[in-house]
Design a protein around this motif. Structure first.
Motif, mmCIF file in Angstrom:
data_model
loop_
_atom_site.group_PDB
_atom_site.id
_atom_site.type_symbol
_atom_site.label_atom_id
_atom_site.label_comp_id
_atom_site.label_asym_id
_atom_site.label_seq_id
_atom_site.Cartn_x
_atom_site.Cartn_y
_atom_site.Cartn_z
ATOM 1 N N ALA A 6 -2.951 21.467 2.587
ATOM 2 C CA ALA A 6 -4.028 20.567 2.164
ATOM 3 C C ALA A 6 -3.592 19.751 0.945
ATOM 4 N N HIS A 7 -2.946 20.399 -0.021
ATOM 5 C CA HIS A 7 -2.443 19.671 -1.196
ATOM 6 C C HIS A 7 -1.450 18.590 -0.772
ATOM 7 N N HIS A 8 -0.557 18.933 0.129
ATOM 8 C CA HIS A 8 0.420 17.966 0.620
ATOM 9 C C HIS A 8 -0.270 16.787 1.298
ATOM 10 N N GLU A 9 -1.233 17.052 2.155
ATOM 11 C CA GLU A 9 -1.922 15.986 2.884
ATOM 12 C C GLU A 9 -2.716 15.080 1.946
ATOM 13 N N VAL A 10 -3.339 15.661 0.923
ATOM 14 C CA VAL A 10 -4.085 14.863 -0.065
ATOM 15 C C VAL A 10 -3.129 13.940 -0.800
ATOM 16 N N ARG A 11 -2.041 14.480 -1.304
ATOM 17 C CA ARG A 11 -1.058 13.670 -2.039
ATOM 18 C C ARG A 11 -0.435 12.608 -1.124
ATOM 19 N N ALA A 12 -0.120 12.953 0.120
ATOM 20 C CA ALA A 12 0.449 11.993 1.064
ATOM 21 C C ALA A 12 -0.509 10.826 1.299
ATOM 22 N N CYS A 13 -1.792 11.100 1.360
ATOM 23 C CA CYS A 13 -2.796 10.045 1.534
ATOM 24 C C CYS A 13 -2.779 9.089 0.343
ATOM 25 N N ILE A 14 -2.729 9.623 -0.863
ATOM 26 C CA ILE A 14 -2.734 8.804 -2.076
ATOM 27 C C ILE A 14 -1.459 7.953 -2.161
ATOM 28 N N VAL A 15 -0.316 8.544 -1.814
ATOM 29 C CA VAL A 15 0.957 7.811 -1.812
ATOM 30 C C VAL A 15 0.935 6.708 -0.760
ATOM 31 N N ARG A 16 0.438 7.028 0.428
ATOM 32 C CA ARG A 16 0.367 6.044 1.515
ATOM 33 C C ARG A 16 -0.481 4.850 1.089
ATOM 34 N N LEU A 17 -1.583 5.110 0.419
ATOM 35 C CA LEU A 17 -2.448 4.027 -0.049
ATOM 36 C C LEU A 17 -1.721 3.116 -1.032
ATOM 37 N N ALA A 18 -0.995 3.692 -1.990
ATOM 38 C CA ALA A 18 -0.263 2.882 -2.972
ATOM 39 C C ALA A 18 0.734 1.969 -2.266
ATOM 40 N N ARG A 19 1.430 2.493 -1.272
ATOM 41 C CA ARG A 19 2.384 1.666 -0.531
ATOM 42 C C ARG A 19 1.659 0.575 0.242
ATOM 43 N N GLY A 20 0.550 0.913 0.863
ATOM 44 C CA GLY A 20 -0.220 -0.083 1.608
ATOM 45 C C GLY A 20 -0.732 -1.202 0.720
ATOM 46 N N GLU A 21 -1.185 -0.852 -0.490
ATOM 47 C CA GLU A 21 -1.648 -1.883 -1.428
ATOM 48 C C GLU A 21 -0.494 -2.781 -1.863
ATOM 49 N N ASP A 22 0.652 -2.188 -2.183
ATOM 50 C CA ASP A 22 1.795 -2.983 -2.633
ATOM 51 C C ASP A 22 2.306 -3.910 -1.541
ATOM 52 N N ARG A 23 2.253 -3.480 -0.305
ATOM 53 C CA ARG A 23 2.712 -4.295 0.822
ATOM 54 C C ARG A 23 1.586 -5.136 1.417
ATOM 55 N N ARG A 24 0.369 -4.975 0.894
ATOM 56 C CA ARG A 24 -0.817 -5.680 1.410
ATOM 57 C C ARG A 24 -0.935 -5.488 2.922
ATOM 58 N N ASP A 25 -0.818 -4.230 3.312
ATOM 59 C CA ASP A 25 -0.846 -3.844 4.718
ATOM 60 C C ASP A 25 -2.187 -3.173 5.020
ATOM 61 N N GLY A 26 -3.069 -3.914 5.652
ATOM 62 C CA GLY A 26 -4.414 -3.422 5.948
ATOM 63 C C GLY A 26 -4.426 -2.194 6.817
ATOM 64 N N ARG A 27 -3.482 -2.069 7.734
ATOM 65 C CA ARG A 27 -3.413 -0.896 8.612
ATOM 66 C C ARG A 27 -3.139 0.363 7.787
ATOM 67 N N VAL A 28 -2.198 0.273 6.857
ATOM 68 C CA VAL A 28 -1.847 1.432 6.037
ATOM 69 C C VAL A 28 -2.981 1.752 5.059
ATOM 70 N N VAL A 29 -3.556 0.734 4.431
ATOM 71 C CA VAL A 29 -4.682 0.958 3.520
ATOM 72 C C VAL A 29 -5.830 1.625 4.272
ATOM 73 N N SER A 30 -6.144 1.122 5.455
ATOM 74 C CA SER A 30 -7.249 1.677 6.250
ATOM 75 C C SER A 30 -7.012 3.127 6.630
ATOM 76 N N SER A 31 -5.757 3.506 6.809
ATOM 77 C CA SER A 31 -5.452 4.887 7.189
ATOM 78 C C SER A 31 -5.662 5.866 6.040
ATOM 79 N N SER A 32 -5.928 5.354 4.853
ATOM 80 C CA SER A 32 -6.093 6.199 3.672
ATOM 81 C C SER A 32 -7.553 6.392 3.269
ATOM 82 N N PHE A 33 -8.450 5.594 3.805
ATOM 83 C CA PHE A 33 -9.878 5.653 3.458
ATOM 84 C C PHE A 33 -10.710 5.947 4.697
#
Length: 176
Positions: A6-33
């Protein structure tokens, strides 16, 4: 699900979001919320749909961003997690007459929920601890320290970044 997983999955979600924001990738951002999530950045607050429209494609004046994540404190309670993640964020901003670099430090306060075996953010609040204007941006067209780059893919971009080609759509692509 184990606490470690669970800790790994929570952290992976937060990391994925940061990458999605930096790349302005709506698909990746959406997968985090979760679709019913709410966000509050102080300078923007609203529903996930409104946030997504704000962050993708993002302001044309913000040419590049980079979110560096620090430690994440996570507290689990069943299918809910509270997380505080330190962040240092860089932004290259076109102010019309020049491009300037700004860096800020703060913390994300996230409430995540596990639904159908998947952890995503249900609520995010940004806390700001410091901000610094670094002045006029470096002119990357001249390379690095006077030595020209051998290609145009070495400097970061909000969209069309070389990392998108590097990861592609194959087995290493970021999954939803």
């Amino acid at each position: 699900m184990s606490v470690l997983l669970a800790h790994h999955e929570v952290r992976a979600c937060i990391v994925r979001l940061a990458r999605g924001e930096d790349r302005r990738d709506g698909r990746v951002v959406s997968s985090s919320f979760w679709p019913d999530a709410i966000v509050d950045f102080g300078i923007f607050a609203g529903s996930f749909d409104d946030y997504l429209a704000w962050v993708v494609p993002g302001s044309p004046a913000v040419l590049v961003t980079q979110h560096l994540l620090g430690q994440t404190h996570i507290e689990l309670d069943g299918n809910t997690a509270l997380a505080e993640t330190h962040v240092t964020a860089y932004h290259r901003v076109d102010i019309g007459t020049e491009e300037r670099d700004t860096v800020l430090g703060g913390r994300y306060l996230d409430r995540l929920e596990e639904r159908d075996g998947q952890w995503r953010i249900a609520e995010r609040t940004m806390l700001y601890d410091w901000s610094r204007d670094e002045g006029v941006s470096v002119d990357w067209s001249q390379g690095l320290m006077g030595t020209p780059f051998s290609g145009d893919h070495f400097t970061g971009k909000a969209t069309g970044d070389h990392s998108e080609i590097f990861f592609g759509t194959g087995p290493f692509a970021i999954q939803k």
